[in-house]
Design an enzyme around this catalytic site. Structure first.
Site, short mmCIF file in Angstrom:
data_model
loop_
_atom_site.label_atom_id
_atom_site.label_comp_id
_atom_site.label_asym_id
_atom_site.label_seq_id
_atom_site.Cartn_x
_atom_site.Cartn_y
_atom_site.Cartn_z
N ALA A 71 0.84 -1.19 0.00
CA ALA A 71 0.00 0.00 0.00
C ALA A 71 0.87 1.24 0.00
CB ALA A 71 -0.91 0.00 1.22
N ASP A 72 0.32 2.32 -0.50
CA ASP A 72 1.00 3.61 -0.43
C ASP A 72 -0.05 4.69 -0.26
OD1 ASP A 72 3.85 4.86 -0.92
OD2 ASP A 72 2.38 6.19 -1.86
N THR A 73 0.22 5.63 0.64
CA THR A 73 -0.74 6.68 0.97
C THR A 73 -0.12 8.05 0.75
OG1 THR A 73 -1.79 5.28 2.64
CG2 THR A 73 -2.20 7.65 2.81
#
Length: 197
Positions: A71-73
């Site tokens: 994931a990347d935010t």
């Protein structure tokens, strides 16, 4: 295969690790070391999706028989991406810009290895109008320094937020409902489905 080896979290984020663990999922952690520099003109949704897919595929090369989740935010104020501040001074500037305004939090989630799928989740966040003293105090706590957008909604930074529209866990760093739906789509056994097949 050891159950913890079937599912790998491709992230060093303690927040993502804690969120997954709360669901009773068993997994190992193997962070991906990739270049996270945004491309010229890249919009927030494309940026987080690209990084999540790249992280998942990078770690999947070392764990080809596992489901690998990455994931990347990022935080977007209009078309501008707000990453992690370098220091308290930059954190103060970021928080000051978010004060009294609506911004968006985007998280890309991706699975690679045994199967591949990916998506982007978006949440709108509204900040209270903050005083200079509030901004300075929060920035000096040190909490903003490893957070996209310079705040942690699950920590002291919760007082900055007036309201959200969308997934709360997305703002923490991993949209749980959407992540579980993604894992289900790729066929990964979940705690409540194991033994029922």
């Amino acid at each position: 295969m050891d159950p913890t080896e079937r599912f790998v979290l491709a992230s060093a984020s303690p927040r993502r690790k804690d969120l997954l663990a709360q669901l009773g999922l068993r997994f190992t952690v193997a962070a991906a070391d990739i270049d996270e520099t945004p491309m010229a003109g890249e919009i927030a949704s494309d940026y987080v999706l690209r990084l999540a897919v790249e992280k998942a595929r990078t770690v999947a090369t070392r764990h080809p028989d596992a489901w690998v989740l990455a994931a990347d935010t990022t935080v977007a104020l209009g078309s501008e991406l707000l990453g992690k501040p370098r220091d308290a001074a930059e954190a103060r500037r970021m928080i000051g810009r978010l004060s009294g305004r609506v911004h968006e939090v985007f998280t890309g989630i991706a699975v690679a290895g045994r199967a591949r799928d990916a998506q982007v989740v978006r949440t709108q966040v509204t900040f209270r109008t903050l005083s200079p003293d509030e901004i300075a105090w929060y920035a000096d706590t040190g909490e903003p320094l490893d957070k996209a957008g310079a705040y942690a909604i699950q920590g002291k930074g919760g007082f900055l937020v007036q309201g959200i529209d969308g997934s709360h866990s997305n703002v923490v760093g991993l949209p749980l409902g959407e992540t579980l739906a993604l894992l289900k789509r790729v066929g990964m056994p979940l705690p409540w489905t194991e033994g029922r097949r």
